[in-house]
Design a protein around this motif. Structure first.
Motif, PDB file in Angstrom:
ATOM      1  N   GLY A  82       0.818  -1.200   0.000  1.00 13.66           N
ATOM      2  CA  GLY A  82       0.000   0.000   0.000  1.00 13.66           C
ATOM      3  C   GLY A  82       0.855   1.254   0.000  1.00 13.66           C
ATOM      4  O   GLY A  82       2.045   1.242  -0.290  1.00 13.66           O
ATOM      5  N   VAL A  83       0.226   2.359   0.381  1.00 12.88           N
ATOM      6  CA  VAL A  83       0.824   3.676   0.229  1.00 12.88           C
ATOM      7  C   VAL A  83       1.734   4.044   1.394  1.00 12.88           C
ATOM      8  O   VAL A  83       2.821   4.549   1.214  1.00 12.88           O
ATOM      9  CB  VAL A  83      -0.289   4.743   0.087  1.00 12.88           C
ATOM     10  CG1 VAL A  83       0.287   6.131  -0.034  1.00 12.88           C
ATOM     11  CG2 VAL A  83      -1.173   4.415  -1.107  1.00 12.88           C
ATOM     12  N   GLY A  84       1.276   3.784   2.620  1.00 11.61           N
ATOM     13  CA  GLY A  84       1.960   4.315   3.794  1.00 11.61           C
ATOM     14  C   GLY A  84       3.201   3.562   4.207  1.00 11.61           C
ATOM     15  O   GLY A  84       3.293   2.352   4.041  1.00 11.61           O
ATOM     16  N   PHE A  85       4.175   4.313   4.744  1.00  7.13           N
ATOM     17  CA  PHE A  85       5.337   3.681   5.368  1.00  7.13           C
ATOM     18  C   PHE A  85       5.700   4.475   6.619  1.00  7.13           C
ATOM     19  O   PHE A  85       6.855   4.616   6.990  1.00  7.13           O
ATOM     20  CB  PHE A  85       6.517   3.549   4.394  1.00  7.13           C
ATOM     21  CG  PHE A  85       6.878   4.785   3.620  1.00  7.13           C
ATOM     22  CD1 PHE A  85       7.837   5.669   4.093  1.00  7.13           C
ATOM     23  CD2 PHE A  85       6.259   5.059   2.409  1.00  7.13           C
ATOM     24  CE1 PHE A  85       8.172   6.811   3.376  1.00  7.13           C
ATOM     25  CE2 PHE A  85       6.592   6.187   1.683  1.00  7.13           C
ATOM     26  CZ  PHE A  85       7.554   7.073   2.175  1.00  7.13           C
ATOM     27  N   GLU A  86       4.644   4.972   7.310  1.00  7.25           N
ATOM     28  CA  GLU A  86       4.824   5.889   8.428  1.00  7.25           C
ATOM     29  C   GLU A  86       5.549   5.289   9.638  1.00  7.25           C
ATOM     30  O   GLU A  86       6.207   6.002  10.364  1.00  7.25           O
ATOM     31  CB  GLU A  86       3.483   6.511   8.855  1.00  7.25           C
ATOM     32  CG  GLU A  86       2.415   5.516   9.292  1.00  7.25           C
ATOM     33  CD  GLU A  86       1.547   4.984   8.160  1.00  7.25           C
ATOM     34  OE1 GLU A  86       0.472   4.454   8.472  1.00  7.25           O
ATOM     35  OE2 GLU A  86       1.931   5.075   6.972  1.00  7.25           O
ATOM     36  N   HIS A  87       5.452   3.984   9.866  1.00  7.27           N
ATOM     37  CA  HIS A  87       6.143   3.390  11.018  1.00  7.27           C
ATOM     38  C   HIS A  87       7.402   2.626  10.627  1.00  7.27           C
ATOM     39  O   HIS A  87       7.903   1.820  11.397  1.00  7.27           O
ATOM     40  CB  HIS A  87       5.186   2.491  11.815  1.00  7.27           C
ATOM     41  CG  HIS A  87       4.178   3.282  12.595  1.00  7.27           C
ATOM     42  ND1 HIS A  87       2.855   3.349  12.234  1.00  7.27           N
ATOM     43  CD2 HIS A  87       4.311   4.072  13.685  1.00  7.27           C
ATOM     44  CE1 HIS A  87       2.207   4.134  13.083  1.00  7.27           C
ATOM     45  NE2 HIS A  87       3.078   4.589  13.972  1.00  7.27           N
ATOM     46  N   ILE A  88       7.889   2.861   9.426  1.00  8.93           N
ATOM     47  CA  ILE A  88       9.163   2.275   9.010  1.00  8.93           C
ATOM     48  C   ILE A  88      10.230   3.344   9.239  1.00  8.93           C
ATOM     49  O   ILE A  88      10.079   4.482   8.778  1.00  8.93           O
ATOM     50  CB  ILE A  88       9.138   1.857   7.517  1.00  8.93           C
ATOM     51  CG1 ILE A  88       8.115   0.734   7.303  1.00  8.93           C
ATOM     52  CG2 ILE A  88      10.537   1.412   7.071  1.00  8.93           C
ATOM     53  CD1 ILE A  88       7.877   0.384   5.837  1.00  8.93           C
ATOM     54  N   ASP A  89      11.265   3.003   9.968  1.00  9.37           N
ATOM     55  CA  ASP A  89      12.353   3.954  10.212  1.00  9.37           C
ATOM     56  C   ASP A  89      13.196   4.035   8.934  1.00  9.37           C
ATOM     57  O   ASP A  89      14.190   3.323   8.774  1.00  9.37           O
ATOM     58  CB  ASP A  89      13.187   3.513  11.416  1.00  9.37           C
ATOM     59  CG  ASP A  89      14.141   4.606  11.890  1.00  9.37           C
ATOM     60  OD1 ASP A  89      14.576   5.424  11.042  1.00  9.37           O
ATOM     61  OD2 ASP A  89      14.454   4.631  13.089  1.00  9.37           O
ATOM     62  N   VAL A  90      12.758   4.894   8.031  1.00  8.54           N
ATOM     63  CA  VAL A  90      13.378   5.018   6.706  1.00  8.54           C
ATOM     64  C   VAL A  90      14.832   5.491   6.822  1.00  8.54           C
ATOM     65  O   VAL A  90      15.710   5.006   6.100  1.00  8.54           O
ATOM     66  CB  VAL A  90      12.555   5.965   5.785  1.00  8.54           C
ATOM     67  CG1 VAL A  90      13.227   6.143   4.442  1.00  8.54           C
ATOM     68  CG2 VAL A  90      11.141   5.414   5.602  1.00  8.54           C
ATOM     69  N   ALA A  91      15.099   6.409   7.748  1.00  6.59           N
ATOM     70  CA  ALA A  91      16.466   6.916   7.931  1.00  6.59           C
ATOM     71  C   ALA A  91      17.392   5.785   8.379  1.00  6.59           C
ATOM     72  O   ALA A  91      18.502   5.646   7.862  1.00  6.59           O
ATOM     73  CB  ALA A  91      16.471   8.058   8.954  1.00  6.59           C
ATOM     74  N   ALA A  92      16.918   4.964   9.317  1.00  5.97           N
ATOM     75  CA  ALA A  92      17.721   3.831   9.803  1.00  5.97           C
ATOM     76  C   ALA A  92      17.962   2.840   8.660  1.00  5.97           C
ATOM     77  O   ALA A  92      19.070   2.316   8.517  1.00  5.97           O
ATOM     78  CB  ALA A  92      17.023   3.145  10.971  1.00  5.97           C
ATOM     79  N   ALA A  93      16.935   2.618   7.846  1.00  4.16           N
ATOM     80  CA  ALA A  93      17.068   1.687   6.718  1.00  4.16           C
ATOM     81  C   ALA A  93      18.114   2.222   5.730  1.00  4.16           C
ATOM     82  O   ALA A  93      18.986   1.480   5.276  1.00  4.16           O
ATOM     83  CB  ALA A  93      15.726   1.489   6.026  1.00  4.16           C
ATOM     84  N   LYS A  94      18.028   3.510   5.427  1.00  5.23           N
ATOM     85  CA  LYS A  94      18.960   4.122   4.474  1.00  5.23           C
ATOM     86  C   LYS A  94      20.396   4.003   4.987  1.00  5.23           C
ATOM     87  O   LYS A  94      21.315   3.665   4.239  1.00  5.23           O
ATOM     88  CB  LYS A  94      18.571   5.594   4.256  1.00  5.23           C
ATOM     89  CG  LYS A  94      19.351   6.256   3.143  1.00  5.23           C
ATOM     90  CD  LYS A  94      18.833   7.661   2.861  1.00  5.23           C
ATOM     91  CE  LYS A  94      19.579   8.256   1.677  1.00  5.23           C
ATOM     92  NZ  LYS A  94      19.053   9.559   1.292  1.00  5.23           N
ATOM     93  N   GLN A  95      20.568   4.266   6.268  1.00  5.28           N
ATOM     94  CA  GLN A  95      21.884   4.187   6.910  1.00  5.28           C
ATOM     95  C   GLN A  95      22.482   2.777   6.773  1.00  5.28           C
ATOM     96  O   GLN A  95      23.687   2.625   6.627  1.00  5.28           O
ATOM     97  CB  GLN A  95      21.721   4.529   8.392  1.00  5.28           C
ATOM     98  CG  GLN A  95      22.942   5.090   9.050  1.00  5.28           C
ATOM     99  CD  GLN A  95      22.629   5.541  10.480  1.00  5.28           C
ATOM    100  OE1 GLN A  95      21.513   5.388  10.977  1.00  5.28           O
ATOM    101  NE2 GLN A  95      23.624   6.095  11.140  1.00  5.28           N
ATOM    102  N   ARG A  96      21.611   1.773   6.814  1.00  3.18           N
ATOM    103  CA  ARG A  96      22.056   0.381   6.745  1.00  3.18           C
ATOM    104  C   ARG A  96      22.091  -0.154   5.304  1.00  3.18           C
ATOM    105  O   ARG A  96      22.392  -1.320   5.088  1.00  3.18           O
ATOM    106  CB  ARG A  96      21.116  -0.501   7.582  1.00  3.18           C
ATOM    107  CG  ARG A  96      21.195  -0.267   9.079  1.00  3.18           C
ATOM    108  CD  ARG A  96      19.942  -0.825   9.761  1.00  3.18           C
ATOM    109  NE  ARG A  96      20.002  -0.799  11.208  1.00  3.18           N
ATOM    110  CZ  ARG A  96      19.816   0.280  11.962  1.00  3.18           C
ATOM    111  NH1 ARG A  96      19.609   1.460  11.384  1.00  3.18           N
ATOM    112  NH2 ARG A  96      19.869   0.207  13.266  1.00  3.18           N
ATOM    113  N   GLY A  97      21.729   0.690   4.327  1.00  3.77           N
ATOM    114  CA  GLY A  97      21.728   0.252   2.931  1.00  3.77           C
ATOM    115  C   GLY A  97      20.558  -0.673   2.600  1.00  3.77           C
ATOM    116  O   GLY A  97      20.626  -1.466   1.662  1.00  3.77           O
ATOM    117  N   ILE A  98      19.472  -0.536   3.368  1.00  2.29           N
ATOM    118  CA  ILE A  98      18.277  -1.360   3.148  1.00  2.29           C
ATOM    119  C   ILE A  98      17.295  -0.565   2.289  1.00  2.29           C
ATOM    120  O   ILE A  98      16.969   0.581   2.609  1.00  2.29           O
ATOM    121  CB  ILE A  98      17.613  -1.740   4.500  1.00  2.29           C
ATOM    122  CG1 ILE A  98      18.587  -2.554   5.373  1.00  2.29           C
ATOM    123  CG2 ILE A  98      16.317  -2.505   4.275  1.00  2.29           C
ATOM    124  CD1 ILE A  98      18.151  -2.686   6.833  1.00  2.29           C
TER     125      ILE A  98
END
Length: 190
Positions: free
Chosen positions: A75-91
């Motif tokens: 779906g559309v939302g990713f509000e509870h995904i820690d996007v910054a943490a994912a980016k930092q880890r290359g995810i």
């Protein structure tokens, strides 16, 4: 070798088989308890997480999944995904913008009709044997003014559906129906 996929959501019938056929091994953690108590041996293998915005994936949860490569938000939302943490880890983090637009627009019109036609009240009246109440005169949608706050993708779909669907006028005279002939549903067999 298959890709270990952790799903935070129940999958509709048929989808588990399709994932397996596509080369994934499915694991499920559909409750907060299951997510908090993942088997460490399984957690080591997980390369993909399928979640939804309202569940998400925290930095701490990512830390418990050392092989994680992608987080897919249905779906559309990713509000509870820690996007910054994912980016930092290359995810990688993906979502599906627009995937629910038509459903949301349809549901909005269904709710509008339910309210104006008193569908929940009539349903309750019929179920309790109060048949006469189902004959109450109720307003329809025809002639009503609709205000849409935010004319984005969904708002525009609602506007198009409402503009075409509630005129109740002579539809044959509308441009979309110009030159079209009505077709009988039950033609007589000779």
């Amino acid at each position: 070798m298959t890709i270990a996929l952790l799903s935070h959501v129940e999958l509709d019938a048929g989808y588990p088989d399709r994932f397996e056929a596509a080369g994934f091994t499915l694991f499920f953690a559909t409750t907060p308890e299951q997510r908090a108590n993942l088997d460490p041996q399984i957690a080591q293998q997980i390369r993909a997480v399928l979640t939804i915005g309202s569940i998400g994936l925290s930095a701490t949860e990512m830390d418990a999944l050392p092989s994680l490569e992608i987080i897919c938000a249905q779906g559309v939302g990713f509000e509870h995904i820690d996007v910054a943490a994912a980016k930092q880890r290359g995810i990688h983090v993906t979502n599906g913008p627009g995937t629910n637009n038509a459903s949301v627009a349809d549901h909005t019109l269904a709710l509008m009709l339910a309210v104006t036609r008193k569908i929940p009240q009539f349903d309750a009246a019929v179920r309790t044997g109060e048949w006469k109440k189902t004959r109450w005169n109720t307003p329809g949608m025809a002639g009503k003014r609709l205000g849409i706050i935010g004319l984005g993708n969904i708002g525009a779909l609602i506007a198009r559906r409402a503009a075409g669907g509630f005129g109740y006028g002579d539809r044959v005279s509308q441009p979309a129906f110009a030159g079209r002939q009505p077709v009988p549903l039950f033609p007589h067999h000779h």
